[in-house]
Design a protein around this motif. Structure first.
Motif, mmCIF file in Angstrom:
data_model
loop_
_atom_site.group_PDB
_atom_site.id
_atom_site.type_symbol
_atom_site.label_atom_id
_atom_site.label_comp_id
_atom_site.label_asym_id
_atom_site.label_seq_id
_atom_site.Cartn_x
_atom_site.Cartn_y
_atom_site.Cartn_z
ATOM 1 N N ASP A 131 0.859 -1.190 0.000
ATOM 2 C CA ASP A 131 0.000 0.000 0.000
ATOM 3 C C ASP A 131 0.898 1.245 0.000
ATOM 4 O O ASP A 131 1.517 1.561 1.013
ATOM 5 C CB ASP A 131 -0.910 -0.037 1.242
ATOM 6 C CG ASP A 131 -1.866 1.161 1.306
ATOM 7 O OD1 ASP A 131 -1.655 2.146 0.569
ATOM 8 O OD2 ASP A 131 -2.817 1.111 2.118
ATOM 9 N N SER B 96 -0.325 4.255 -0.932
ATOM 10 C CA SER B 96 -1.280 5.346 -1.160
ATOM 11 C C SER B 96 -1.052 6.572 -0.269
ATOM 12 O O SER B 96 -1.528 7.658 -0.575
ATOM 13 C CB SER B 96 -2.709 4.831 -0.933
ATOM 14 O OG SER B 96 -2.836 4.360 0.406
ATOM 15 N N HIS B 97 -0.343 6.399 0.847
ATOM 16 C CA HIS B 97 -0.126 7.512 1.777
ATOM 17 C C HIS B 97 1.088 8.332 1.319
ATOM 18 O O HIS B 97 2.089 7.763 0.888
ATOM 19 C CB HIS B 97 0.094 6.963 3.195
ATOM 20 C CG HIS B 97 0.021 7.989 4.264
ATOM 21 N ND1 HIS B 97 1.065 8.849 4.542
ATOM 22 C CD2 HIS B 97 -0.975 8.307 5.125
ATOM 23 C CE1 HIS B 97 0.712 9.643 5.537
ATOM 24 N NE2 HIS B 97 -0.522 9.343 5.907
ATOM 25 N N ASP C 103 3.387 9.821 2.939
ATOM 26 C CA ASP C 103 4.617 9.730 3.733
ATOM 27 C C ASP C 103 4.965 8.325 4.218
ATOM 28 O O ASP C 103 6.026 8.131 4.817
ATOM 29 C CB ASP C 103 4.495 10.636 4.982
ATOM 30 C CG ASP C 103 4.284 12.087 4.600
ATOM 31 O OD1 ASP C 103 4.944 12.550 3.654
ATOM 32 O OD2 ASP C 103 3.426 12.746 5.228
ATOM 33 N N SER D 262 -10.456 2.027 6.394
ATOM 34 C CA SER D 262 -10.995 3.098 5.545
ATOM 35 C C SER D 262 -11.863 2.404 4.509
ATOM 36 O O SER D 262 -11.714 1.205 4.267
ATOM 37 C CB SER D 262 -9.887 3.903 4.865
ATOM 38 O OG SER D 262 -9.243 3.132 3.871
ATOM 39 N N LYS E 295 -7.370 1.632 1.963
ATOM 40 C CA LYS E 295 -6.052 2.226 1.703
ATOM 41 C C LYS E 295 -5.646 3.173 2.823
ATOM 42 O O LYS E 295 -6.482 3.945 3.338
ATOM 43 C CB LYS E 295 -6.072 3.022 0.390
ATOM 44 C CG LYS E 295 -6.317 2.161 -0.836
ATOM 45 C CD LYS E 295 -5.072 1.382 -1.162
ATOM 46 C CE LYS E 295 -5.222 0.563 -2.421
ATOM 47 N NZ LYS E 295 -4.245 -0.522 -2.495
ATOM 48 N N LEU E 296 -4.359 3.167 3.143
ATOM 49 C CA LEU E 296 -3.859 4.041 4.215
ATOM 50 C C LEU E 296 -4.025 5.516 3.859
ATOM 51 O O LEU E 296 -4.293 6.350 4.724
ATOM 52 C CB LEU E 296 -2.373 3.738 4.474
ATOM 53 C CG LEU E 296 -1.772 4.390 5.711
ATOM 54 C CD1 LEU E 296 -2.370 3.795 6.985
ATOM 55 C CD2 LEU E 296 -0.259 4.256 5.739
ATOM 56 N N GLY E 297 -3.907 5.829 2.574
ATOM 57 C CA GLY E 297 -4.020 7.222 2.126
ATOM 58 C C GLY E 297 -5.390 7.820 2.383
ATOM 59 O O GLY E 297 -5.549 9.047 2.360
ATOM 60 N N ASP E 298 -6.379 6.962 2.638
ATOM 61 C CA ASP E 298 -7.737 7.462 2.907
ATOM 62 C C ASP E 298 -8.064 7.456 4.398
ATOM 63 O O ASP E 298 -9.237 7.454 4.783
ATOM 64 C CB ASP E 298 -8.756 6.606 2.140
ATOM 65 C CG ASP E 298 -8.615 6.801 0.637
ATOM 66 O OD1 ASP E 298 -8.268 7.926 0.228
ATOM 67 O OD2 ASP E 298 -8.819 5.832 -0.113
ATOM 68 N N THR E 299 -7.043 7.426 5.232
ATOM 69 C CA THR E 299 -7.240 7.543 6.680
ATOM 70 C C THR E 299 -6.591 8.851 7.150
ATOM 71 O O THR E 299 -5.926 9.536 6.366
ATOM 72 C CB THR E 299 -6.563 6.377 7.444
ATOM 73 O OG1 THR E 299 -5.137 6.530 7.307
ATOM 74 C CG2 THR E 299 -6.983 5.031 6.884
ATOM 75 N N ASP E 300 -6.736 9.148 8.455
ATOM 76 C CA ASP E 300 -6.054 10.342 8.989
ATOM 77 C C ASP E 300 -4.709 9.970 9.620
ATOM 78 O O ASP E 300 -4.174 10.698 10.449
ATOM 79 C CB ASP E 300 -6.959 11.086 9.988
ATOM 80 C CG ASP E 300 -7.397 10.203 11.139
ATOM 81 O OD1 ASP E 300 -7.144 8.966 11.096
ATOM 82 O OD2 ASP E 300 -8.001 10.728 12.095
ATOM 83 N N PHE E 301 -4.174 8.853 9.203
ATOM 84 C CA PHE E 301 -2.859 8.419 9.683
ATOM 85 C C PHE E 301 -1.795 9.471 9.355
ATOM 86 O O PHE E 301 -1.783 10.029 8.258
ATOM 87 C CB PHE E 301 -2.488 7.100 8.994
ATOM 88 C CG PHE E 301 -1.251 6.434 9.532
ATOM 89 C CD1 PHE E 301 -1.279 5.774 10.747
ATOM 90 C CD2 PHE E 301 -0.064 6.450 8.816
ATOM 91 C CE1 PHE E 301 -0.141 5.143 11.240
ATOM 92 C CE2 PHE E 301 1.077 5.831 9.301
ATOM 93 C CZ PHE E 301 1.029 5.171 10.515
#
Ligand code: FES
Length: 245
Positions: free
Chosen positions: A138, A140-141, A143, A186, A190-196
Motif C-alpha cells: 500500500d 497510497s499515503h 509519507d 478506511s 487504503k492508508l491514504g484514505d485515513t487520517d494516519f
C-alpha cells in the motif's frame, strides 16, 4: 518501590515487584529474554511465543510465556538454555518462511527485531519451504509505505494507533496462515484514505519492515543502525528508539 522479592532466572536472582511479569522483571535487571511481539509500553499480546521460558517444578518443568506470566517469589525459571533456544530457532524459521523476509534487500535491515533475533539465536537457514505470500503493498499515503509481506502479526500498530493515537487505523482480520493480515480502516482499505500521520506513534512502532517512512529508508546507512552496533541481547536496558518522522 523497593522489594526483596526474587525469583531465579538461569540461576541468577532477579528482583521483582508484585504484578510484574517475568519479562518486565528480567528487562529491569538487564537480562534478555528473546521476544518479538512484546513492547514495554503496551500490554502483552502473547502471540509470538519467542519469550517461552521453562518453570522448573517437581515434575520437571512446564513452559509458559515470559511476557504474560507473573513473577512469583522463589520461582526457578530457565531462559537461555539449549532446549529453549532450539525451540525459539524453529519458531523464527517459521516466521521467516511465512512472510517475505529478504534481509539484504529490506530497508529495515539493521533496525529489524526479527533479523536481530535470528542473529542472536544463530539461525543459519529458513529450514522450511518458503511460502512466498503475495500481499499487496500500500503506497497510497504520501509519507508512509506499507509492505504487508513482512508482517509478523505482533499487533503493535493496532494497539498504538488505537490506544495512543486514538485513530484505530489498523485492525487484524482474516483467517489462516496466508489469510490473516493487517487491514486498514478506511472505505477503500487504503492508508491514504485515513487520517494516519507520519508523526503517529503507530508509524514508528513496527518491529519489522511493514510500516516504512517514505524518503527516510536510508537516512541512517546500513552498518550504522541499532543492531549493527551491538547485538540485541546487549541492548535490553536501552530505551527503544523509534524512527523519527
Ligand atoms: Fe511473549 Fe511474543 S513476546 S508471546
Amino acid at each position: 518501590m523497593t522489594t526483596d522479592l526474587t525469583f531465579q532466572l538461569d540461576g541468577e536472582d532477579i528482583a521483582f515487584t508484585p504484578g510484574q511479569t517475568i519479562m518486565q522483571a528480567a528487562k529491569a535487571a538487564g537480562v534478555y529474554i528473546p521476544h518479538l511481539c512484546w513492547h514495554p509500553d503496551f500490554p502483552a499480546h502473547g502471540s509470538c511465543k519467542l519469550c517461552t521460558v521453562k518453570l522448573i517444578d517437581a515434575h520437571g518443568g512446564r513452559f509458559g510465556s515470559g511476557c504474560t506470566m507473573e513473577a512469583q517469589s522463589g520461582m526457578v525459571v530457565e531462559n537461555r538454555t539449549a532446549e529453549l533456544d532450539d525451540k525459539r530457532r524453529t519458531l523464527l524459521q517459521m516466521f521467516f518462511v511465512e512472510g517475505n523476509h529478504f534481509c539484504p534487500s529490506c530497508e529495515k535491515s539493521g533496525d529489524c527485531t526479527l533479523q536481530a533475533t535470528a542473529y542472536e539465536l544463530k539461525m543459519m537457514s529458513p529450514h522450511f519451504d518458503m511460502f512466498y505470500p503475495d500481499r499487496p503493498v500500500d503506497a497510497s499515503h504520501p509519507d508512509v509505505l506499507l509492505d504487508f509481506n513482512r508482517c509478523i502479526m505482533c499487533s503493535l500498530c493496532v494497539t498504538a494507533s488505537r490506544d495512543v493515537d486514538k485513530k484505530n487505523v489498523f485492525a487484524m482480520g482474516g483467517r489462516g496462515i496466508l489469510g490473516r493480515r493487517i487491514h486498514i480502516n478506511s472505505e477503500s482499505g487504503k492508508l491514504g484514505d485515513t487520517d494516519f500521520a507520519v508523526t503517529d506513534r503507530a508509524a514508528g512502532i513496527c518491529p519489522v519492515g511493514v510500516i516504512l517512512k517514505k524518503r527516510k529508508g536510508f537516512a541512517i546507512p546500513i552498518g550504522e543502525r541499532r543492531y549493527d552496533k551491538a547485538p540485541i541481547n546487549e541492548q535490553v536496558k536501552e530505551p527503544l528508539k523509534e524512527a523519527a518522522p
